[in-house]
Design a protein around this motif. Structure first.
Motif, PDB file in Angstrom:
ATOM      1  N   GLY A   1       0.745  -1.223  -0.103  1.00 26.03           N
ATOM      2  CA  GLY A   1       0.007   0.048   0.121  1.00 26.03           C
ATOM      3  C   GLY A   1       1.067   1.251   0.247  1.00 26.03           C
ATOM      4  N   SER A   2       1.933   1.338  -0.638  1.00 26.05           N
ATOM      5  CA  SER A   2       2.609   2.793  -0.853  1.00 26.05           C
ATOM      6  C   SER A   2       1.870   3.639  -1.643  1.00 26.05           C
ATOM      7  N   VAL A   3       1.544   4.800  -0.709  1.00 25.92           N
ATOM      8  CA  VAL A   3       0.759   5.762  -1.238  1.00 25.92           C
ATOM      9  C   VAL A   3       1.391   6.430  -2.553  1.00 25.92           C
ATOM     10  N   TYR A   4       2.723   6.459  -2.598  1.00 19.39           N
ATOM     11  CA  TYR A   4       3.078   7.136  -3.810  1.00 19.39           C
ATOM     12  C   TYR A   4       2.976   6.013  -4.898  1.00 19.39           C
ATOM     13  N   THR A   5       3.260   4.678  -5.018  1.00 19.98           N
ATOM     14  CA  THR A   5       3.223   3.971  -5.936  1.00 19.98           C
ATOM     15  C   THR A   5       1.673   3.742  -6.285  1.00 19.98           C
ATOM     16  N   ASN A   6       0.704   3.733  -5.280  1.00 13.21           N
ATOM     17  CA  ASN A   6      -0.656   3.666  -5.754  1.00 13.21           C
ATOM     18  C   ASN A   6      -1.105   5.022  -6.814  1.00 13.21           C
ATOM     19  N   VAL A   7      -0.586   6.234  -6.267  1.00 10.85           N
ATOM     20  CA  VAL A   7      -1.043   7.075  -7.048  1.00 10.85           C
ATOM     21  C   VAL A   7      -0.491   7.352  -8.408  1.00 10.85           C
ATOM     22  N   ILE A   8       0.821   7.169  -8.474  1.00  5.07           N
ATOM     23  CA  ILE A   8       1.221   7.053  -9.815  1.00  5.07           C
ATOM     24  C   ILE A   8       1.077   5.872 -10.590  1.00  5.07           C
TER      25      ILE A   8
END
Length: 374
Positions: A91-98
């Motif tokens: 659930g990395s927030v950066y990975t999810n968004v990109i």
């Protein structure tokens, strides 16, 4: 087969961390999309860019799942986020968004090229897991860096990347109805409160004598939020990572790490271009066979600098030079592609831009609009 754009993990020449730092696929997709919205080169998008975008989106479709912790939204497990000290997490927030943005770019690119779209692209993008919590900072909503993040020190900017370069707030509004979850029925704060909360929480968590991969992002974030004092502090701290006698950037404060660190040099240039000069390219949509967007400038001076000159800014077929100081600015267009034009506005007056244009005015924010009819 192995449904992914990266090489399979069995590749003996691949950095083991690269198997998990999958956000890099999204970073490449962003580079493709950014190049396109700068140039509006549809032929390039069709012949070269689309294959990369489509491959990245195919990969993300194979990685997104709904997990017990994601509250019915889509997330990605087993990744290493930009903050490499986190190692492999969920659930990395950066990975999810990109990754969600990549799917949106595929949707837009397919529409521009007249290609079929995949309904899963926007279904996932509109329901991506981007949580906030008040557990890290009582009384303040903050994006946790990843699922079960509990306040550890970090090596480099991670959540701070949501403001720049991902511009999550603006993209969130553009793409559709995106839902941020916080595990409760309480309402979320309005931006820019959330971005400010993130910076105030994570900058002290970022090791000052760690890696030079955060200061540039934090400076740009603060400038876009109007806090020049905080931005100046990050700008000055960046020079702690400059190494004499050739004034090249080093990766680590202690020990140096990689010398002539290109990531650091790029971050320094971005502070000047996208931070203090306020360069900001916005794509606003594709309608009626026309690509809409604009370029913004908001020139400000770094501390101790009396004037700035930037040459060769290319946008919509125009190649522009910008000079400014605390009182005056000058924008010229020495070269341009045949027929390339745009409109410059300072809120009071609008003038055309084309090859040979010379615009002089008081230093102030301006917008350069460019609509491309296909």
């Amino acid at each position: 087969g192995y449904d992914c754009t990266p090489n399979p993990p069995s590749n003996p020449f691949q950095n083991p961390e690269g198997n998990y730092e999958q956000h890099i696929n999204g970073d490449i997709a962003k580079a493709v999309w950014d190049y396109f919205i700068h140039t509006r080169d549809v032929a390039w998008l069709r012949e070269d860019g689309w294959n990369v975008l489509h491959g990245v989106c195919k990969f993300w479709l194979s990685r997104f799942t709904i997990q017990p912790y994601s509250e019915g939204n889509y997330t990605i497990n087993d990744v290493q986020p930009p903050d490499e000290s986190a190692r492999v997490i969920n659930g990395s927030v950066y990975t999810n968004v990109i990754a969600a943005q990549s799917l949106y770019w595929c949707h837009e690119a397919a529409n521009i090229l007249g290609l079929p779209t995949n309904a899963q692209w926007m279904k996932i993008a509109e329901n991506v897991y981007v949580p906030t919590t008040t557990k890290l900072e009582p009384g303040k909503h903050v994006h946790p860096e990843y699922n079960n993040y509990s306040g550890q020190m970090i090596n480099q900017a991670d959540v701070g990347l949501l403001e720049y370069p991902l511009e999550w707030k603006r993209w969130q509004a553009r793409a559709s109805q995106f839902t941020e979850t916080n595990g409760s029925s309480s309402s979320l704060p309005e931006s820019p409160t959330l971005e400010r909360n993130d910076l105030e929480y994570y900058i002290p968590k970022t090791r000052k004598k760690g890696y030079y991969t955060g200061n540039s992002v934090y400076a740009i974030d603060w400038l876009r939020l109007g806090n020049n004092t905080a931005a100046d502090e990050q700008w000055l701290h960046a020079f702690d990572f400059m190494q004499k006698p050739f004034n090249i950037w080093k990766e680590k404060y202690i020990g140096g790490g990689n010398r002539n660190f290109i990531t650091g040099a790029g971050g320094y240039l971005q502070m000047l271009l996208f931070g203090f000069a306020g360069v900001d390219i916005t794509y606003t949509g594709f309608h009626n066979n026309t690509i809409f967007g604009h370029m913004s400038l908001d020139p400000q001076l770094p501390p101790g600098i009396g004037g700035v000159q930037i040459r060769g800014m290319a946008y919509c077929g125009l190649v522009m030079d910008l000079q400014y100081n605390s009182g005056e600015m000058k924008l010229t267009v020495p070269t341009a592609e045949p027929g390339a034009t745009a409109m410059l506005s300072n809120g009071k007056k609008t003038v055309p831009l084309h090859q040979g244009s010379v615009i002089e005015m008081h230093t102030m924010p301006v917008t350069i609009s460019c609509d491309t009819r296909l």
